[in-house]
Design an enzyme around this catalytic site. Sequence first.
Site: not given
Ligand SMILES: NC(=O)c1ccc[n+]([C@@H]2O[C@H](COP(=O)([O-])OP(=O)(O)OC[C@H]3O[C@@H](n4cnc5c(N)ncnc54)[C@H](OP(=O)(O)O)[C@@H]3O)[C@@H](O)[C@H]2O)c1
Length: 245
Positions: A153, A166
């Site tokens: 991130s 985080y």
């Molecule tokens: N979106 C952004 O702007 C952004 C920016 C920088 C970095 N990131 C990184 O990108 C990655 C994906 O993020 P996203 O934005 O796509 O997030 P998201 O939409 O919240 O999706 C997160 C995923 O992780 C799963 N997850 C969370 N806790 C879990 C657990 N205990 N066991 C198994 N699965 C779990 C969730 O499953 P459930 O739905 O079943 O809980 C969901 O499928 C993350 O590592 C995040 O830190 C995102």
Amino acid sequence: MKEYQAQTDGLINKTVLITGAGDGIGKTLALQCAEQGATVILLGKTVKKLEAVYDQIEKLGKQQASILPVDLNGASETHYADLADTIKREYGKLDALVHNASQLGVLGPFAQIEKSTWDEVIQTNLTAQFMLTKALIPVLALAEHASTIFTTSSVGNSGRAYWGAYSVSKFATEGMMQTLADEFENSTLRFNAINPGATRTGMRANAFPGEDTSLLKTPIEIMPTYLYLLSDDSIAVTGQRINAQ
Ligand SMILES: NC(=O)c1ccc[n+]([C@@H]2O[C@H](COP(=O)([O-])OP(=O)(O)OC[C@H]3O[C@@H](n4cnc5c(N)ncnc54)[C@H](OP(=O)(O)O)[C@@H]3O)[C@@H](O)[C@H]2O)c1
């Protein structure tokens, strides 16, 4: 890399495990990998979401996916060892491991972080990745060239007020990636980290509830960097932190 054009069927004969494959970036990546011919192992917490992605992959008429329901906040080393045995038995090798799942925890002043929130974020975002990677290294080593992608991130290499556990988990993720890349420098295994940048997902909406989401990139727009690191075009790339935007 941001302009990388994946070849049609560029991931054919590859087995790819994606954590957090039921939603957000992980879901889009799972569908893209299936589209490119990969066999996708969908790991996540909420089975209904994984089943929905599985069904979408079925409709593509490509390789059948599989579902691995795992709560990264609760699974033990024994779970990961069993999971690695299952993948080795079913697929014979693992070509790619994408650590995508994460929890945001609670954003706020450092002195107010609950120990339970800290533990949950570090367990899900860091310790689970350590255990899963450790268990899967022997199965990744069975592939001709194996790619492991961690997700960092903007707060993973530059600290920011109120991003507490985080941010710390993402710094440590980058450290784990660099340690592995150095240790496996002269091997067929490569380790890199992607910073997706601001992307229109549920996590982003939780972190920035008031923002205009129409200004954000969608998960599909950041896929080229992921597909590049999964493809054989990146076999010489390791130890890198790459911005997807
Ligand atoms: N979106 C952004 O702007 C952004 C920016 C920088 C970095 N990131 C990184 O990108 C990655 C994906 O993020 P996203 O934005 O796509 O997030 P998201 O939409 O919240 O999706 C997160 C995923 O992780 C799963 N997850 C969370 N806790 C879990 C657990 N205990 N066991 C198994 N699965 C779990 C969730 O499953 P459930 O739905 O079943 O809980 C969901 O499928 C993350 O590592 C995040 O830190 C995102």
